[in-house]
Design a protein around this motif. Structure first.
Motif, PDB file in Angstrom:
ATOM      1  N   ARG A  12       0.834  -1.202   0.000  1.00  0.00           N
ATOM      2  CA  ARG A  12       0.000   0.000   0.000  1.00  0.00           C
ATOM      3  C   ARG A  12       0.864   1.246   0.000  1.00  0.00           C
ATOM      4  NH1 ARG A  12      -3.562  -0.570   5.022  1.00  0.00           N
ATOM      5  NH2 ARG A  12      -1.686  -1.597   5.737  1.00  0.00           N
ATOM      6  N   GLY A  52      -4.749   0.079  -3.005  1.00  0.00           N
ATOM      7  CA  GLY A  52      -6.097  -0.341  -2.655  1.00  0.00           C
ATOM      8  C   GLY A  52      -6.206  -1.736  -2.080  1.00  0.00           C
ATOM      9  N   VAL A  53      -5.074  -2.418  -1.856  1.00  0.00           N
ATOM     10  CA  VAL A  53      -5.165  -3.779  -1.336  1.00  0.00           C
ATOM     11  C   VAL A  53      -5.802  -3.745   0.060  1.00  0.00           C
ATOM     12  CG1 VAL A  53      -2.862  -3.916  -0.274  1.00  0.00           C
ATOM     13  CG2 VAL A  53      -3.951  -5.987  -1.098  1.00  0.00           C
ATOM     14  N   ASP A  54      -6.755  -4.641   0.273  1.00  0.00           N
ATOM     15  CA  ASP A  54      -7.417  -4.758   1.576  1.00  0.00           C
ATOM     16  C   ASP A  54      -6.657  -5.793   2.397  1.00  0.00           C
ATOM     17  OD1 ASP A  54      -9.049  -5.123   3.784  1.00  0.00           O
ATOM     18  OD2 ASP A  54     -10.781  -5.809   2.641  1.00  0.00           O
ATOM     19  N   ARG A  55      -5.984  -5.341   3.418  1.00  0.00           N
ATOM     20  CA  ARG A  55      -5.143  -6.249   4.207  1.00  0.00           C
ATOM     21  C   ARG A  55      -5.941  -7.338   4.906  1.00  0.00           C
ATOM     22  NH1 ARG A  55      -3.052  -3.267   9.503  1.00  0.00           N
ATOM     23  NH2 ARG A  55      -5.020  -2.420  10.250  1.00  0.00           N
ATOM     24  N   PHE A  56      -7.245  -7.154   5.077  1.00  0.00           N
ATOM     25  CA  PHE A  56      -8.065  -8.155   5.757  1.00  0.00           C
ATOM     26  C   PHE A  56      -8.598  -9.227   4.815  1.00  0.00           C
ATOM     27  CE2 PHE A  56      -8.216  -4.428   8.500  1.00  0.00           C
ATOM     28  CZ  PHE A  56      -7.770  -4.979   9.681  1.00  0.00           C
ATOM     29  N   SER A  57      -8.553  -8.982   3.511  1.00  0.00           N
ATOM     30  CA  SER A  57      -9.028  -9.991   2.561  1.00  0.00           C
ATOM     31  C   SER A  57      -7.965 -10.357   1.526  1.00  0.00           C
ATOM     32  CB  SER A  57     -10.301  -9.515   1.857  1.00  0.00           C
ATOM     33  OG  SER A  57     -10.039  -8.369   1.066  1.00  0.00           O
ATOM     34  N   SER A  58      -6.739  -9.909   1.736  1.00  0.00           N
ATOM     35  CA  SER A  58      -5.660 -10.197   0.792  1.00  0.00           C
ATOM     36  C   SER A  58      -5.441 -11.702   0.671  1.00  0.00           C
ATOM     37  CB  SER A  58      -4.360  -9.534   1.254  1.00  0.00           C
ATOM     38  OG  SER A  58      -3.289  -9.904   0.409  1.00  0.00           O
ATOM     39  N   ASP A 110       0.340  -5.448   5.045  1.00  0.00           N
ATOM     40  CA  ASP A 110      -0.586  -5.349   3.925  1.00  0.00           C
ATOM     41  C   ASP A 110      -1.425  -6.610   3.758  1.00  0.00           C
ATOM     42  OD1 ASP A 110       0.090  -2.706   3.039  1.00  0.00           O
ATOM     43  OD2 ASP A 110       1.986  -3.531   2.324  1.00  0.00           O
TER      44      ASP A 110
END
Length: 128
Positions: A12, A52-58, A110
């Motif tokens: 990110r 824009g990477v979502d660390r909770f759904s990566s 991330d």
């Protein structure tokens, strides 16, 4: 130079990623606006910008295979990362899933998962 493959993971923010991995002994070998390479001896991680990477759904991950995971885990535990299975970032202790080699895991800031696999135990199965 021997043949090799390196992980390509999202970041990110390159400065934050470099600082996080710096706590684990990695140093910047290269950085520009579109790519960053971090080294820790023979261990190489490469990063691309993904604000824009979502660390909770990566779902990004990589395997790091080492001959002395005990020492590496002990060194990384000095970074003070939580071990809570919901925390991001986090560092686990050793586990051995089924017939897979013994390993521990790091989830970076991330949300990327790095499995650190014991080379001495890798003859039993291949995990990747």
């Amino acid at each position: 130079m021997a043949d090799r493959i390196t992980a390509n993971l999202p970041s990110r923010d390159f400065a934050a990623t470099s600082a996080f991995y710096g706590r684990l002994g990695f140093a910047e070998a290269y950085r520009d606006g579109s790519w960053m390479i971090l080294n820790r001896g023979p261990l190489v991680l490469e990063f691309f910008p993904h604000p824009g990477v979502d660390r909770f759904s990566s779902w990004f991950s990589a395997c790091i295979r080492v001959d002395d995971p005990d020492t590496l885990l002990a060194e990384w535990q000095n970074a003070g990362l939580p071990s809570d299975d919901r925390a991001i970032p986090r560092l686990t202790g050793f586990f051995k899933p089924g017939t897979a080699p013994r390993m521990f895991a790091l989830v970076d800031a991330d949300g990327s998962l790095l499995r650190v696999i014991d080379n001495r135990d890798a003859g039993e199965a291949h995990v990747g």
